[in-house]
Design an enzyme around this catalytic site. Structure first.
Site, PDB file in Angstrom:
ATOM      1  N   LYS A  27       0.449   4.816   6.530  1.00  0.00           N
ATOM      2  CA  LYS A  27      -0.209   5.400   5.745  1.00  0.00           C
ATOM      3  C   LYS A  27       0.345   6.682   5.646  1.00  0.00           C
ATOM      4  O   LYS A  27       1.042   7.221   6.647  1.00  0.00           O
ATOM      5  CB  LYS A  27      -1.788   5.693   5.724  1.00  0.00           C
ATOM      6  CG  LYS A  27      -2.394   4.131   5.727  1.00  0.00           C
ATOM      7  CD  LYS A  27      -2.455   3.448   4.581  1.00  0.00           C
ATOM      8  CE  LYS A  27      -2.947   2.180   4.499  1.00  0.00           C
ATOM      9  NZ  LYS A  27      -2.600   1.108   3.559  1.00  0.00           N
ATOM     10  N   SER A  52       0.799  -1.280   0.096  1.00  0.00           N
ATOM     11  CA  SER A  52      -0.014   0.041  -0.012  1.00  0.00           C
ATOM     12  C   SER A  52       0.702   1.324   0.073  1.00  0.00           C
ATOM     13  O   SER A  52       0.214   2.228  -0.315  1.00  0.00           O
ATOM     14  CB  SER A  52      -0.820  -0.022   1.250  1.00  0.00           C
ATOM     15  OG  SER A  52      -0.187   0.245   2.369  1.00  0.00           O
TER      16      SER A  52
END
Length: 186
Positions: free
Chosen positions: A80, A39
């Protein structure tokens, strides 16, 4: 005999103090983690080892584009990038980020965007209202996205949603492995 016992006791004290020191640092200041998944590619690759700076989130404010590790709802650690801060309105249109109506550049996405060769958008269109019931990000919450937008469970996913400040473990800006990429990451 008495001298040997005294020396043994001194060594045990040193070992115990060292263990307390190491545990304290790991618990309150720095913690190593392994990146699991794609990710955050290419910023972080699957299997990269990084240091999470836990004290960084308390000593300084979290800022837009900081990379953070947080506790996801399923109790896994996610990594993230902060895109939206408390009070922000976020919108993506035509693969461009707009914060409070102002277009912002995301240079860390250039490699992923160029890999698309003009076939589609890296980040699909959305507004904060489409993701949440809010027109602005609430106090002590953040909107986070992975750099590999096509393969990221992030704030666009209702299971993750906006991330509360108390879920954030710390900033992730030091890579320690692979050794040829050792150093600060932005």
């Amino acid at each position: 005999m008495k001298k040997e016992k005294h020396e043994l006791f001194e060594w045990l004290k040193v070992i115990a103090l060292t263990a307390v020191f190491v545990i304290g640092i790991r618990t309150f200041i720095f913690s190593p983690i392994i990146v699991d998944g794609a990710s955050m590619m290419p910023t972080y690759e699957d299997g990269d080892r990084i240091i999470v700076n836990k004290i960084g989130k308390t000593m300084t404010d979290l800022e837009r584009f900081d990379i953070v590790v947080f506790k996801a709802p399923d109790e896994r650690n996610f990594i993230k990038r902060i895109i939206g801060l408390p009070g922000d309105h976020i919108e993506y249109k035509n693969d461009e980020l707009y914060v409070n109506g102002e277009k912002l550049e995301e240079p860390y996405l250039s490699q992923n965007k160029s890999a698309l060769n003009g076939f589609g958008d890296l980040t699909g269109d959305f507004t904060l209202e489409q993701l949440t019931d809010h027109s602005k990000i609430p106090e002590d919450y953040y909107l986070v996205l992975g750099d590999n937008r096509l393969k990221s469970s992030d704030s666009r996913d209702s299971r993750v949603g906006l991330v509360a400040k108390d879920q954030i473990i710390g900033k992730a800006n030091i890579r320690i492995y692979p050794f040829d990429e050792l150093g600060w990451v932005k």
